[in-house]
Design a protein around this motif. Sequence first.
Motif, PDB file in Angstrom:
ATOM      1  N   ALA A 183      43.600  38.778  46.320  1.00  0.00           N
ATOM      2  CA  ALA A 183      43.887  37.967  45.137  1.00  0.00           C
ATOM      3  C   ALA A 183      42.809  38.140  44.074  1.00  0.00           C
ATOM      4  N   VAL A 184      41.554  38.086  44.477  1.00  0.00           N
ATOM      5  CA  VAL A 184      40.451  38.231  43.511  1.00  0.00           C
ATOM      6  C   VAL A 184      40.415  39.652  42.951  1.00  0.00           C
ATOM      7  N   ALA A 185      40.578  40.653  43.810  1.00  0.00           N
ATOM      8  CA  ALA A 185      40.515  42.041  43.347  1.00  0.00           C
ATOM      9  C   ALA A 185      41.670  42.370  42.412  1.00  0.00           C
ATOM     10  N   LEU A 186      42.859  41.863  42.688  1.00  0.00           N
ATOM     11  CA  LEU A 186      43.980  42.108  41.776  1.00  0.00           C
ATOM     12  C   LEU A 186      43.762  41.411  40.435  1.00  0.00           C
ATOM     13  N   ALA A 187      43.165  40.231  40.442  1.00  0.00           N
ATOM     14  CA  ALA A 187      42.858  39.567  39.166  1.00  0.00           C
ATOM     15  C   ALA A 187      41.844  40.380  38.364  1.00  0.00           C
ATOM     16  N   ILE A 188      40.825  40.899  39.039  1.00  0.00           N
ATOM     17  CA  ILE A 188      39.837  41.732  38.347  1.00  0.00           C
ATOM     18  C   ILE A 188      40.487  43.016  37.831  1.00  0.00           C
ATOM     19  N   THR A 189      41.367  43.624  38.628  1.00  0.00           N
ATOM     20  CA  THR A 189      42.048  44.850  38.212  1.00  0.00           C
ATOM     21  C   THR A 189      42.944  44.608  37.005  1.00  0.00           C
ATOM     22  N   LEU A 190      43.684  43.499  37.000  1.00  0.00           N
ATOM     23  CA  LEU A 190      44.537  43.188  35.847  1.00  0.00           C
ATOM     24  C   LEU A 190      43.700  42.929  34.592  1.00  0.00           C
ATOM     25  N   ASN A 191      42.585  42.242  34.744  1.00  0.00           N
ATOM     26  CA  ASN A 191      41.702  42.006  33.608  1.00  0.00           C
ATOM     27  C   ASN A 191      41.132  43.325  33.090  1.00  0.00           C
ATOM     28  N   PHE A 192      40.738  44.216  33.998  1.00  0.00           N
ATOM     29  CA  PHE A 192      40.226  45.523  33.593  1.00  0.00           C
ATOM     30  C   PHE A 192      41.310  46.328  32.881  1.00  0.00           C
TER      31      PHE A 192
END
Length: 119
Positions: free
Chosen positions: A93-102
């Motif tokens: 969940a955290v990594a996908l949020a960071i990926t979407l923000n990137f």
Amino acid sequence: RRAEMTFVLCGIVSVSHYLIVGAVLFTCGVVCMALKRNALGVLMGIELVLNGANINFVAFGSEYLAGDGKSVLGLDGEVMALFVILLAAAEAAVALAITLNFYNNHATVDVDRADDLHG
């Protein structure tokens, strides 16, 4: 010839078979993390590594590990695997949020383009 094939397919599955499968999954995950340039591919590699570790935890917690039919670790392997699954869900969940923000900032998920993320 048919009897040999039946023996191979119906043989006893031991703890070492599970450890081999766990090691193969772990190795595939490490290779995937090392070779992928896409952030989602790296995340898939991390999940493979965690699943390989889960299989090893469950295999080491198996009642057949002792050889005398008694459980050595009890449910410790399964409990550790459950904690790893919970950790993997939070990590995803955290990594996908960071990926979407990137992706919103750079229009790509290529990990080589992340050189502007220093502190």
